[in-house]
Design an enzyme around this catalytic site. Structure first.
Site, PDB file in Angstrom:
ATOM      1  N   GLU A  49       0.824  -1.206   0.000  1.00  0.00           N
ATOM      2  CA  GLU A  49       0.000   0.000   0.000  1.00  0.00           C
ATOM      3  C   GLU A  49       0.863   1.264   0.000  1.00  0.00           C
ATOM      4  O   GLU A  49       1.946   1.286   0.584  1.00  0.00           O
ATOM      5  CB  GLU A  49      -0.919   0.012   1.231  1.00  0.00           C
ATOM      6  CG  GLU A  49      -1.954  -1.094   1.162  1.00  0.00           C
ATOM      7  CD  GLU A  49      -2.998  -1.029   2.284  1.00  0.00           C
ATOM      8  OE1 GLU A  49      -4.085  -1.560   2.064  1.00  0.00           O
ATOM      9  OE2 GLU A  49      -2.726  -0.456   3.350  1.00  0.00           O
ATOM     10  N   CYS A  63       3.426   8.630   1.075  1.00  0.00           N
ATOM     11  CA  CYS A  63       3.886   7.759   2.158  1.00  0.00           C
ATOM     12  C   CYS A  63       4.130   6.387   1.525  1.00  0.00           C
ATOM     13  O   CYS A  63       3.198   5.755   1.031  1.00  0.00           O
ATOM     14  CB  CYS A  63       2.784   7.717   3.217  1.00  0.00           C
ATOM     15  SG  CYS A  63       3.110   6.578   4.563  1.00  0.00           S
ATOM     16  N   CYS A 102       6.483  -6.635   7.719  1.00  0.00           N
ATOM     17  CA  CYS A 102       7.446  -5.981   8.616  1.00  0.00           C
ATOM     18  C   CYS A 102       7.814  -6.967   9.724  1.00  0.00           C
ATOM     19  O   CYS A 102       6.999  -7.766  10.139  1.00  0.00           O
ATOM     20  CB  CYS A 102       6.791  -4.734   9.218  1.00  0.00           C
ATOM     21  SG  CYS A 102       7.917  -3.735  10.222  1.00  0.00           S
ATOM     22  N   CYS A 130       5.439  -4.078  16.165  1.00  0.00           N
ATOM     23  CA  CYS A 130       4.914  -3.072  17.099  1.00  0.00           C
ATOM     24  C   CYS A 130       3.439  -3.396  17.375  1.00  0.00           C
ATOM     25  O   CYS A 130       2.666  -3.624  16.452  1.00  0.00           O
ATOM     26  CB  CYS A 130       5.049  -1.667  16.511  1.00  0.00           C
ATOM     27  SG  CYS A 130       6.769  -1.225  16.205  1.00  0.00           S
ATOM     28  N   CYS A 163       0.374  -1.468  15.680  1.00  0.00           N
ATOM     29  CA  CYS A 163       0.422  -1.228  14.227  1.00  0.00           C
ATOM     30  C   CYS A 163      -0.298  -2.336  13.468  1.00  0.00           C
ATOM     31  O   CYS A 163      -0.191  -3.506  13.823  1.00  0.00           O
ATOM     32  CB  CYS A 163       1.886  -1.146  13.794  1.00  0.00           C
ATOM     33  SG  CYS A 163       2.112  -0.952  12.029  1.00  0.00           S
ATOM     34  N   GLY A 223       6.642  -1.546   6.585  1.00  0.00           N
ATOM     35  CA  GLY A 223       8.036  -1.979   6.637  1.00  0.00           C
ATOM     36  C   GLY A 223       8.911  -1.077   7.476  1.00  0.00           C
ATOM     37  O   GLY A 223       8.533   0.033   7.861  1.00  0.00           O
ATOM     38  N   GLU A 224      10.094  -1.583   7.779  1.00  0.00           N
ATOM     39  CA  GLU A 224      11.093  -0.817   8.532  1.00  0.00           C
ATOM     40  C   GLU A 224      12.210  -0.461   7.546  1.00  0.00           C
ATOM     41  O   GLU A 224      13.002  -1.330   7.158  1.00  0.00           O
ATOM     42  CB  GLU A 224      11.605  -1.693   9.697  1.00  0.00           C
ATOM     43  CG  GLU A 224      12.845  -1.183  10.398  1.00  0.00           C
ATOM     44  CD  GLU A 224      12.771   0.280  10.847  1.00  0.00           C
ATOM     45  OE1 GLU A 224      11.821   0.660  11.552  1.00  0.00           O
ATOM     46  OE2 GLU A 224      13.672   1.045  10.473  1.00  0.00           O
ATOM     47  N   LEU A 259       9.312   6.986  18.736  1.00  0.00           N
ATOM     48  CA  LEU A 259       9.702   6.843  20.144  1.00  0.00           C
ATOM     49  C   LEU A 259       8.544   6.298  20.977  1.00  0.00           C
ATOM     50  O   LEU A 259       8.665   5.251  21.605  1.00  0.00           O
ATOM     51  CB  LEU A 259      10.183   8.201  20.675  1.00  0.00           C
ATOM     52  CG  LEU A 259      10.716   8.204  22.091  1.00  0.00           C
ATOM     53  CD1 LEU A 259      11.983   7.367  22.209  1.00  0.00           C
ATOM     54  CD2 LEU A 259      11.003   9.634  22.572  1.00  0.00           C
ATOM     55  N   HIS A 260       7.461   7.025  21.010  1.00  0.00           N
ATOM     56  CA  HIS A 260       6.192   6.616  21.639  1.00  0.00           C
ATOM     57  C   HIS A 260       6.200   6.491  23.157  1.00  0.00           C
ATOM     58  O   HIS A 260       5.133   6.419  23.763  1.00  0.00           O
ATOM     59  CB  HIS A 260       5.643   5.334  21.013  1.00  0.00           C
ATOM     60  CG  HIS A 260       5.478   5.406  19.525  1.00  0.00           C
ATOM     61  ND1 HIS A 260       4.990   6.533  18.898  1.00  0.00           N
ATOM     62  CD2 HIS A 260       5.754   4.529  18.529  1.00  0.00           C
ATOM     63  CE1 HIS A 260       4.970   6.320  17.596  1.00  0.00           C
ATOM     64  NE2 HIS A 260       5.429   5.124  17.331  1.00  0.00           N
ATOM     65  N   CYS A 287      -1.999   6.761   9.895  1.00  0.00           N
ATOM     66  CA  CYS A 287      -0.801   6.156  10.501  1.00  0.00           C
ATOM     67  C   CYS A 287      -1.104   4.787  11.073  1.00  0.00           C
ATOM     68  O   CYS A 287      -2.041   4.617  11.850  1.00  0.00           O
ATOM     69  CB  CYS A 287      -0.298   7.021  11.641  1.00  0.00           C
ATOM     70  SG  CYS A 287       0.243   8.609  11.114  1.00  0.00           S
TER      71      CYS A 287
HETATM   72  N1  SAH Z   1       8.899   1.089  10.622  1.00  0.00           N
HETATM   73  C1  SAH Z   1       8.996   2.494  10.569  1.00  0.00           C
HETATM   74  C2  SAH Z   1       8.079   3.149   9.544  1.00  0.00           C
HETATM   75  C3  SAH Z   1       6.668   2.645   9.443  1.00  0.00           C
HETATM   76  S1  SAH Z   1       5.521   3.143  10.651  1.00  0.00           S
HETATM   77  C4  SAH Z   1       8.774   3.082  11.947  1.00  0.00           C
HETATM   78  O1  SAH Z   1       8.491   2.338  12.855  1.00  0.00           O
HETATM   79  O2  SAH Z   1       8.963   4.268  12.122  1.00  0.00           O
HETATM   80  C5  SAH Z   1       5.262   4.854  10.431  1.00  0.00           C
HETATM   81  C6  SAH Z   1       4.840   5.575  11.689  1.00  0.00           C
HETATM   82  O3  SAH Z   1       3.480   5.245  12.072  1.00  0.00           O
HETATM   83  C7  SAH Z   1       5.691   5.207  12.894  1.00  0.00           C
HETATM   84  O4  SAH Z   1       5.986   6.341  13.656  1.00  0.00           O
HETATM   85  C8  SAH Z   1       4.775   4.280  13.663  1.00  0.00           C
HETATM   86  O5  SAH Z   1       5.155   4.132  14.981  1.00  0.00           O
HETATM   87  C9  SAH Z   1       3.439   4.951  13.446  1.00  0.00           C
HETATM   88  N2  SAH Z   1       2.290   4.095  13.743  1.00  0.00           N
HETATM   89  C10 SAH Z   1       2.175   2.772  13.553  1.00  0.00           C
HETATM   90  N3  SAH Z   1       0.978   2.337  13.971  1.00  0.00           N
HETATM   91  C11 SAH Z   1       0.300   3.413  14.412  1.00  0.00           C
HETATM   92  C12 SAH Z   1      -1.000   3.606  14.946  1.00  0.00           C
HETATM   93  N4  SAH Z   1      -1.835   2.586  15.110  1.00  0.00           N
HETATM   94  N5  SAH Z   1      -1.365   4.856  15.292  1.00  0.00           N
HETATM   95  C13 SAH Z   1      -0.509   5.897  15.113  1.00  0.00           C
HETATM   96  N6  SAH Z   1       0.720   5.774  14.605  1.00  0.00           N
HETATM   97  C14 SAH Z   1       1.127   4.550  14.269  1.00  0.00           C
END
Ligand code: SAH
Length: 347
Positions: free
Chosen positions: A93, A106, A113, A117, A120, A160-161, A216-217, A334
């Site tokens: 996507e 994007c 991936c 996380c 996600c 993906g990362e 970071l989160h 996101c």
């Molecule tokens: N793997 C990379 C890029 C993909 S995710 C990374 O981790 O940064 C892109 C962004 O979306 C990241 O900041 C990720 O933490 C955030 N993200 C993933 N799931 C999300 C969700 N459910 N709500 C808000 N942000 C989210």
């Protein structure tokens, strides 16, 4: 399958020309046809001899994508489902967003991936493979062709990362960035990472001019590890050390992504811990109201908490903004992207 000519940057193409016994200067002409004229067929490369066009046709292909679906959100955001037309018909996507300053795309860097996380949508769907450089670039070209637009900003925030597919992502950026390629300035390209520490050092050493975003989160190892398993390998202290190295090497500001989840990381004490962690760093915080996924245990913070969190950071010397949510009605916001549950021929 023939080689995908989109995988080559200008230097590689010169080498290819030598390999197929052609003049190296042809590389530049071909590179421009591919990335500036965005042609999809060698027969359109009219400043090349018919013989050379035929030779290219016999040796290479120009990308492969087929657009399976396109969804348009009521806010104008568009989501594309591309079939990579590889042996497995893998799907990825890509999302296009319109801002007042132009179009941002994007893009995905992998099919699936490995990071897992917990918040996600890509989680739980097995990793399949890295995207090739040409497949990363083709997302941009396919969307520009489809919409007849010029994209100004690129974020590696799809599936993906990116730092787990380091070489292909670097090559793709080389093609995207090159004045004779897509000619998009490095400052308009953001790489987002869950925090692969050794690769952050590598990026810093390459003096990449792209923007680095760190997902970071949380500033607390326990909370962050529960959200992001990668934190068990590279805990916050090591991540921040790598970020400091990156800033020192590149003199560039880092953007920290922070997805706010109710009662998980959105209280004043969390904001306080974040201030302590980032104080004095060349940093910017991007607050994202978390998008709950079906199987997830994280819920969106209240508006009040989100605003309070931002105000606390700003009042304590950390620049923070709340990211506007786009495309949530088409699952393009996101963390909502997935590589579809199964590749096409298994559905
Ligand atoms: N793997 C990379 C890029 C993909 S995710 C990374 O981790 O940064 C892109 C962004 O979306 C990241 O900041 C990720 O933490 C955030 N993200 C993933 N799931 C999300 C969700 N459910 N709500 C808000 N942000 C989210």
């Amino acid at each position: 399958m023939k080689r995908n000519i989109r995988n080559y940057d200008l230097n590689d193409l010169k080498q290819e020309m030598i390999r197929i016994e052609e003049k190296p200067f042809r590389a530049e002409q071909i590179f421009k046809w591919l990335n500036q004229e965005k042609v999809m067929d060698f027969s359109e490369m009219t400043n090349l001899s018919l013989d050379l066009r035929k030779k290219l046709e016999d040796n290479y292909r120009i990308g492969t994508f087929q657009m399976e679906h396109k969804l348009v959100s009521k806010d104008g955001t568009k989501k594309y489902l591309f079939n990579l037309c590889d042996v497995e018909n893998n799907l990825i996507e890509t999302v296009l967003m319109k801002y007042h300053h132009g179009y941002t795309i994007c893009i995905s860097s992998q099919v699936g991936c490995k990071m897992g996380c917990k918040f996600c949508a890509s989680t739980g769907i097995p990793f399949v493979r890295n995207l090739e450089a040409g497949e990363i670039v083709e997302q941009i070209i396919a969307v520009e062709r489809e919409e007849k637009i010029r994209i100004s900003n690129i974020v590696f925030m799809g599936i993906g990362e990116p730092l787990d597919n380091f070489e292909n992502v670097m090559k793709a950026i080389e093609i995207i960035n090159h004045p004779k390629g897509l000619n998009i300035g490095a400052r308009h390209i953001s790489i987002s990472t869950s925090g692969l520490v050794p690769k952050i050092y590598e990026l810093a050493n390459r003096q990449m001019q792209c923007t680095l975003s760190i997902s970071l989160h949380s500033s607390n190892n326990k909370t962050r590890s529960a959200m992001m398993p990668i934190n068990q390998t590279y805990p916050i202290e090591e991540l921040i050390k790598a970020c400091q190295y990156y800033i020192q090497k590149t003199n560039k500001r880092i953007s920290f992504e922070y997805a706010l989840a109710k009662d998980n990381n959105d209280h004043e004490e969390d904001a306080k811990a974040l201030v302590k962690l980032l104080k004095g760093m060349l940093a910017h915080v991007n607050l994202i109201p978390i998008n709950p996924i079906e199987e997830g245990k994280y819920h969106k913070s209240t508006n009040e908490n989100i605003l309070n969190f931002r105000d606390y950071l700003n009042a304590h010397g950390i620049v923070a903004t709340i990211r506007r949510e786009l495309g949530s009605d088409i699952e393009a916001a996101c963390g909502q992207l997935r590589r579809q549950n199964l590749s096409k021929n298994k559905r």
